[in-house]
Motif scaffolding. Structure first.
Motif, PDB file in Angstrom:
ATOM      1  N   ARG A  96       0.835  -1.218   0.000  1.00 31.18           N
ATOM      2  CA  ARG A  96       0.000   0.000   0.000  1.00 31.18           C
ATOM      3  C   ARG A  96       0.862   1.256   0.000  1.00 31.18           C
ATOM      4  N   LEU A  97       1.918   1.240   0.796  1.00 31.27           N
ATOM      5  CA  LEU A  97       2.796   2.411   0.891  1.00 31.27           C
ATOM      6  C   LEU A  97       3.488   2.681  -0.448  1.00 31.27           C
ATOM      7  N   MET A  98       3.875   1.619  -1.155  1.00 29.36           N
ATOM      8  CA  MET A  98       4.515   1.792  -2.471  1.00 29.36           C
ATOM      9  C   MET A  98       3.556   2.468  -3.451  1.00 29.36           C
ATOM     10  N   GLU A  99       2.312   2.039  -3.401  1.00 30.26           N
ATOM     11  CA  GLU A  99       1.343   2.568  -4.375  1.00 30.26           C
ATOM     12  C   GLU A  99       0.886   3.976  -4.017  1.00 30.26           C
ATOM     13  N   ASN A 100       1.045   4.349  -2.762  1.00 29.30           N
ATOM     14  CA  ASN A 100       0.564   5.642  -2.293  1.00 29.30           C
ATOM     15  C   ASN A 100       1.754   6.573  -2.079  1.00 29.30           C
ATOM     16  N   ASN A 101       2.260   7.146  -3.172  1.00 28.31           N
ATOM     17  CA  ASN A 101       3.449   8.000  -3.097  1.00 28.31           C
ATOM     18  C   ASN A 101       3.025   9.466  -3.101  1.00 28.31           C
ATOM     19  N   PRO A 102       3.162  10.164  -1.958  1.00 28.26           N
ATOM     20  CA  PRO A 102       2.691  11.553  -1.885  1.00 28.26           C
ATOM     21  C   PRO A 102       3.534  12.511  -2.718  1.00 28.26           C
ATOM     22  N   HIS A 103       4.730  12.086  -3.150  1.00 27.92           N
ATOM     23  CA  HIS A 103       5.607  12.980  -3.927  1.00 27.92           C
ATOM     24  C   HIS A 103       5.257  12.968  -5.413  1.00 27.92           C
ATOM     25  N   ARG A 104       4.488  11.982  -5.812  1.00 34.57           N
ATOM     26  CA  ARG A 104       4.193  11.832  -7.234  1.00 34.57           C
ATOM     27  C   ARG A 104       3.082  12.795  -7.617  1.00 34.57           C
ATOM     28  N   ALA A 105       3.293  13.502  -8.717  1.00 34.19           N
ATOM     29  CA  ALA A 105       2.298  14.511  -9.131  1.00 34.19           C
ATOM     30  C   ALA A 105       1.010  13.822  -9.576  1.00 34.19           C
ATOM     31  N   ARG A 161      19.122  17.655   8.097  1.00 30.85           N
ATOM     32  CA  ARG A 161      18.299  17.721   6.898  1.00 30.85           C
ATOM     33  C   ARG A 161      19.183  17.570   5.677  1.00 30.85           C
ATOM     34  N   ASN A 162      18.612  16.979   4.639  1.00 31.15           N
ATOM     35  CA  ASN A 162      19.353  16.781   3.405  1.00 31.15           C
ATOM     36  C   ASN A 162      19.377  18.088   2.623  1.00 31.15           C
ATOM     37  N   PRO A 163      20.552  18.547   2.166  1.00 31.86           N
ATOM     38  CA  PRO A 163      20.606  19.813   1.404  1.00 31.86           C
ATOM     39  C   PRO A 163      19.842  19.748   0.081  1.00 31.86           C
ATOM     40  N   ASP A 164      19.617  18.561  -0.458  1.00 29.72           N
ATOM     41  CA  ASP A 164      18.839  18.416  -1.697  1.00 29.72           C
ATOM     42  C   ASP A 164      17.354  18.347  -1.327  1.00 29.72           C
ATOM     43  N   ALA A 165      16.575  19.316  -1.826  1.00 25.35           N
ATOM     44  CA  ALA A 165      15.172  19.436  -1.396  1.00 25.35           C
ATOM     45  C   ALA A 165      14.358  18.172  -1.710  1.00 25.35           C
ATOM     46  N   GLY A 166      14.596  17.586  -2.884  1.00 26.93           N
ATOM     47  CA  GLY A 166      13.828  16.400  -3.269  1.00 26.93           C
ATOM     48  C   GLY A 166      14.151  15.202  -2.379  1.00 26.93           C
ATOM     49  N   LEU A 167      15.438  15.031  -2.123  1.00 28.09           N
ATOM     50  CA  LEU A 167      15.842  13.906  -1.269  1.00 28.09           C
ATOM     51  C   LEU A 167      15.388  14.153   0.167  1.00 28.09           C
ATOM     52  N   ASP A 168      15.450  15.434   0.588  1.00 28.59           N
ATOM     53  CA  ASP A 168      15.019  15.760   1.945  1.00 28.59           C
ATOM     54  C   ASP A 168      13.535  15.413   2.140  1.00 28.59           C
ATOM     55  N   GLY A 208      15.472   6.600  11.131  1.00 30.80           N
ATOM     56  CA  GLY A 208      15.846   7.626  10.165  1.00 30.80           C
ATOM     57  C   GLY A 208      16.114   7.026   8.801  1.00 30.80           C
ATOM     58  N   VAL A 209      16.014   7.881   7.775  1.00 29.50           N
ATOM     59  CA  VAL A 209      16.357   7.499   6.406  1.00 29.50           C
ATOM     60  C   VAL A 209      17.293   8.580   5.874  1.00 29.50           C
ATOM     61  N   LYS A 210      18.462   8.188   5.378  1.00 31.64           N
ATOM     62  CA  LYS A 210      19.473   9.140   4.907  1.00 31.64           C
ATOM     63  C   LYS A 210      19.865   8.753   3.487  1.00 31.64           C
ATOM     64  N   ILE A 211      19.684   9.679   2.558  1.00 32.57           N
ATOM     65  CA  ILE A 211      19.862   9.336   1.145  1.00 32.57           C
ATOM     66  C   ILE A 211      20.921  10.226   0.488  1.00 32.57           C
ATOM     67  N   GLY A 212      21.903   9.599  -0.148  1.00 36.72           N
ATOM     68  CA  GLY A 212      22.907  10.327  -0.918  1.00 36.72           C
ATOM     69  C   GLY A 212      22.903   9.852  -2.353  1.00 36.72           C
ATOM     70  N   GLN A 213      23.745  10.456  -3.149  1.00 36.78           N
ATOM     71  CA  GLN A 213      23.842   9.989  -4.528  1.00 36.78           C
ATOM     72  C   GLN A 213      25.290  10.023  -4.989  1.00 36.78           C
ATOM     73  N   ARG A 214      25.585   9.212  -5.981  1.00 39.77           N
ATOM     74  CA  ARG A 214      26.880   9.196  -6.648  1.00 39.77           C
ATOM     75  C   ARG A 214      26.596   9.085  -8.149  1.00 39.77           C
TER      76      ARG A 214
END
Lengths: 200, 311
Positions: free
Chosen positions: A191-200, B217-224, B252-258
């Motif tokens: 359910r959490l996968m399908e319900n993504n609040p970031h998706r437009a 907080r993550n400096p990248d707004a999308g990842l944050d 917590g969840v901490k996300i970076g990228q390479r």
């Protein structure tokens, strides 16, 4: 209130336990983890292990131990390790050595669950990472088996414990808290996968 | 530079990291306890976890008997010799093992023999990062095997998860990994994630993310936004402390990228158990700071435990 269980345990005492029961364990038990299970599976029967564990508990644990100046051992830290790695071996081990229960963490699979039901045994979940508290529940080191061969974390430590806290998460009636949790959380994850609040 | 003066502060870094938890982790565990109903199993479990850390700190015994893979990240200026740092770290690991701050936790992978001093091929693991300006900082992570075993690496797209090469796909991987971890990795865990890189760089960065303070907080707004959302919503899985059920599944969840090559899109996930052992030793002028506090000249001695023992 937790139930106090004195070791060794009778089959009737084990069958009276149900998932969710909180217990305090007092008596002697034996540690055994990855290398011990592999070893036990490779031999026909091990008389010394049998003598230590029959009617008692097998603890999935590799303690931190310290050898004192007088040659005695002291347990410094002793929490449970993840049990599922012993799933291929545990059902046979329970049967061959008359083990009344396993202490570990994370729970085990269907093969072990069936063996618990068939032979009258129970899975006791201790809190992982609770090494200082659980280490202090060890009142005596009665001996150690296969120390040279397997090394301190993997050796079989014969320990006396007092008021060691654990929770029954798999019982002798076929119930498993872990199987239920896996199913419930799988549905929630989907359910959490399908319900993504970031998706437009 | 002579390695000898570096050894005692490094032993103290090992002792301090093995025998306690950082303030941000303790605060998160206390908050998780307070979210549960008093007297409930998850409440009691969190209370015991905090009690365990208190006793470990008091008696200088390891929080967890699995004292983990020892991973050192070293930042050093031109005045520091990396060879002497390596020597000093190895000496400190031997000494900390002798003092039982560490379990002999290293096994020869072919012979199966336990190495009595924790020094072997690739152990301890040291990441050396030279810098142009003077300075010396050592960060240590002690990563237990239970939580390392539930780490996961995904190659996107992944049709089973419906995960495409975008942040929605990354999100699906994180949810899947936390679900699969159940209580095996000693929940509640903290998740370090790297998007991209190759398989090695991905896991290295996912672990380095775990050094970030839990509340940062993550400096990248999308990842944050993704971090903030998942830190709350993953608790809805209900896995709870040790997988017994409860309101907190993740701290917590901490996300970076390479950067990646066009052909690869890895999502690498490292799961850290609640016994989240991380520490930082830094030299400022002629003084040492351990997790930001001045290093005590004589580290506290281990108090004797109330144990009766027999030979």
């Amino acid at each position: 209130m937790p139930k106090t269980l004195e070791l060794p345990l009778s089959e009737a005492a084990v069958r009276a336990l149900h998932v969710g029961d909180e217990v305090l364990l007092t008596g002697t038990l034996v540690t055994g983890r990855d290398a011990a299970h592999k070893y036990l599976h490779s031999v026909a029967h091990d008389a010394r292990f049998d003598e230590m564990v029959r009617g008692r508990l097998l603890y999935h644990c590799g303690p931190v131990v310290k050898k004192e100046a007088d040659g005695s051992w002291r347990v410094v830290a002793a929490g449970p390790t993840t049990s599922i790695r012993e799933e291929p071996y545990e059902a046979d081990t329970i049967e061959a050595y008359g083990i009344r229960g396993v202490i570990g963490k994370g729970g085990m699979g269907p093969k072990t669950l069936a063996a618990l039901q068939k032979h009258g045994a129970v899975y006791l979940h201790a809190i992982g990472g609770l090494a200082a508290v659980l280490g202090q529940c060890v009142t005596r080191v009665l001996g150690v088996y296969k120390l040279e061969e397997l090394g301190p974390p993997e050796a079989m430590w014969h320990l006396e414990v007092k008021d060691f806290p654990a929770v029954v998460t798999m019982d002798a009636h076929g119930a498993s808290l872990h199987a239920q949790m896996e199913a419930d959380s799988a549905a929630a994850a989907r359910r959490l996968m399908e319900n993504n609040p970031h998706r437009a | 530079m002579d390695p000898q003066p570096l050894v005692p502060p490094l032993v103290e870094l090992l002792r301090h990291t093995s025998c306690g938890l950082a303030k941000d982790v303790l605060e998160a565990l206390a908050a998780a306890r307070d979210r549960e109903e008093a007297g409930s199993r998850p409440h009691n479990t969190f209370a015991l976890m905090l009690e365990n850390v208190r006793r470990a700190r008091e008696a200088s015994v390891p929080v967890c008997q699995d004292t983990g893979t020892l991973i050192f990240y070293v930042d050093y200026g031109p005045e520091v010799s990396p060879f002497e740092v390596e020597d000093a770290i190895q000496q400190a690991v031997r000494e900390a093992t002798r003092l039982s701050y560490l379990r002999p936790n290293t096994v020869d992978s072919v012979s199966g023999k336990s190495l009595s001093d924790n020094v072997g091929l690739g152990s301890p693991h040291i990441h050396l990062h030279p810098q142009r300006s003077p300075g010396f900082r050592v960060r240590l992570m002690m990563k237990g095997g239970g939580c390392e075993n539930v780490g996961a690496q995904y190659a996107l797209p992944d049709s089973r998860l419906g995960a495409d090469r975008d942040l929605d796909g990354v999100r699906r991987c994180i949810i899947d990994a936390v679900h699969k971890a159940q209580g095996f990795g000693c929940a509640p865990g903290t998740v370090g994630v790297c998007i991209g890189g190759d398989r090695v760089i991905g896991y290295t960065e996912s672990k380095e993310q775990l050094f970030r303070p839990l509340q940062d907080r993550n400096p990248d707004a999308g990842l944050d936004a993704l971090e903030q959302e998942l830190t709350t919503s993953l608790n809805g899985l209900g896995i709870g402390p040790m997988g017994w059920g409860g309101k907190t599944t993740i701290l917590g969840v901490k996300i970076g990228q390479r950067a990646r090559v066009p052909a690869s899109f890895f999502v690498s996930i490292s799961y850290m158990c609640w016994a989240y052992r991380k520490g930082e030793l830094r030299r400022e002028g002629d003084r040492w700071l351990l997790d930001g506090e001045p290093l005590q000249p004589a580290p506290p001695q281990r108090s004797s435990l109330p144990l009766r023992v027999a030979s």
